[in-house]
Design an enzyme around this catalytic site. Structure first.
Site, PDB file in Angstrom:
ATOM      1  N   LYS A  11       2.448  34.251 -26.796  1.00  0.00           N
ATOM      2  CA  LYS A  11       1.514  34.816 -25.836  1.00  0.00           C
ATOM      3  C   LYS A  11       0.319  35.504 -26.511  1.00  0.00           C
ATOM      4  CE  LYS A  11       5.017  35.458 -22.246  1.00  0.00           C
ATOM      5  NZ  LYS A  11       5.658  36.454 -21.363  1.00  0.00           N
ATOM      6  N   TYR A  51       3.047  29.900 -13.660  1.00  0.00           N
ATOM      7  CA  TYR A  51       3.901  31.021 -13.257  1.00  0.00           C
ATOM      8  C   TYR A  51       4.077  31.111 -11.740  1.00  0.00           C
ATOM      9  CZ  TYR A  51       4.057  32.643 -18.045  1.00  0.00           C
ATOM     10  OH  TYR A  51       4.295  32.740 -19.387  1.00  0.00           O
ATOM     11  N   PHE A  59       4.553  41.674 -10.121  1.00  0.00           N
ATOM     12  CA  PHE A  59       3.889  41.581 -11.433  1.00  0.00           C
ATOM     13  C   PHE A  59       3.091  40.296 -11.625  1.00  0.00           C
ATOM     14  CE2 PHE A  59       8.223  39.914 -12.016  1.00  0.00           C
ATOM     15  CZ  PHE A  59       7.962  38.670 -12.580  1.00  0.00           C
ATOM     16  N   ARG A  87      16.187  31.354 -26.771  1.00  0.00           N
ATOM     17  CA  ARG A  87      16.276  32.605 -26.008  1.00  0.00           C
ATOM     18  C   ARG A  87      16.950  33.713 -26.829  1.00  0.00           C
ATOM     19  NH1 ARG A  87      14.210  32.226 -21.291  1.00  0.00           N
ATOM     20  NH2 ARG A  87      15.299  33.976 -20.344  1.00  0.00           N
ATOM     21  N   ARG A 104      11.002  39.671 -29.870  1.00  0.00           N
ATOM     22  CA  ARG A 104      10.482  40.714 -28.980  1.00  0.00           C
ATOM     23  C   ARG A 104      10.727  42.119 -29.521  1.00  0.00           C
ATOM     24  NH1 ARG A 104      12.229  37.329 -23.741  1.00  0.00           N
ATOM     25  NH2 ARG A 104      10.229  36.293 -23.349  1.00  0.00           N
ATOM     26  N   ASN A 114       5.141  40.726 -23.976  1.00  0.00           N
ATOM     27  CA  ASN A 114       6.401  40.565 -24.705  1.00  0.00           C
ATOM     28  C   ASN A 114       6.404  39.409 -25.698  1.00  0.00           C
ATOM     29  OD1 ASN A 114       6.654  38.405 -22.969  1.00  0.00           O
ATOM     30  ND2 ASN A 114       8.390  39.231 -21.846  1.00  0.00           N
ATOM     31  N   HIS A 117       7.285  33.308 -24.597  1.00  0.00           N
ATOM     32  CA  HIS A 117       7.921  32.754 -23.407  1.00  0.00           C
ATOM     33  C   HIS A 117       8.804  31.610 -23.876  1.00  0.00           C
ATOM     34  CE1 HIS A 117       8.358  30.766 -19.463  1.00  0.00           C
ATOM     35  NE2 HIS A 117       8.231  29.645 -20.169  1.00  0.00           N
ATOM     36  N   GLU A 128       8.275  22.485 -17.737  1.00  0.00           N
ATOM     37  CA  GLU A 128       7.296  23.218 -18.538  1.00  0.00           C
ATOM     38  C   GLU A 128       6.701  22.355 -19.646  1.00  0.00           C
ATOM     39  OE1 GLU A 128       8.912  27.742 -17.770  1.00  0.00           O
ATOM     40  OE2 GLU A 128       9.334  26.818 -19.721  1.00  0.00           O
TER      41      GLU A 128
END
Length: 138
Positions: A11, A51, A59, A87, A104, A114, A117, A128
């Site tokens: 990100k 998203y 948010f 993950r 993170r 964070n 993704h 995705e």
């Protein structure tokens, strides 16, 4: 375990910190292979569409604004149980709750900023990956 593919996005906050290489090294050192990659500045429409699953959440608008605030590094990772492994390497969404040594825990600033993704299921990964990559890029 099956060899799977998953989407990863580094990100804007992590890109701005110049830690793309450090993050990619975590993936590769853990046995994941980078099979496709690109740097991109998301448009507002792209971020909103990507998203959309969060559109009803409070948010959502802040997330979209954050994701268009700078360039992102998008990749497809491949390996044994790649989705779960990615993950695990990323750590909890909230960096305060992320285990030491995770991406993170080390690079994220907040639950929103964070750093990364990652897809959360086989179905989501497929959606995705095809959002950002054409079949000939994969």
């Amino acid at each position: 375990m099956a060899v799977l593919r998953t989407l990863s996005i580094i990100k804007p906050d992590a890109v701005n910190k110049n830690v793309i290489g450090k993050i990619l090294d975590r993936f590769e050192s853990s046995g994941l292979k980078i099979v496709a990659a690109k740097m991109k500045k998301l448009s507002q429409g792209e971020a909103q569409a990507f998203y959309a699953v969060h559109k009803a959440r409070p948010f959502y608008n802040e997330l979209v604004e954050f994701m268009i605030s700078g360039r992102v590094f998008i990749s497809v990772l491949e390996g044994e149980d790649a989705i779960a492994l990615n993950r695990e390497i990323m750590g909890a969404t909230n960096p305060v709750e992320a285990k030491p040594g995770t991406i993170r825990a080390e690079f994220a600033d907040s639950i929103q900023n964070n750093a990364v993704h990652g897809s959360d299921s086989v179905e989501t990964a497929q959606q995705e990956m095809t959002f950002f990559f054409s079949p000939d890029e994969l």
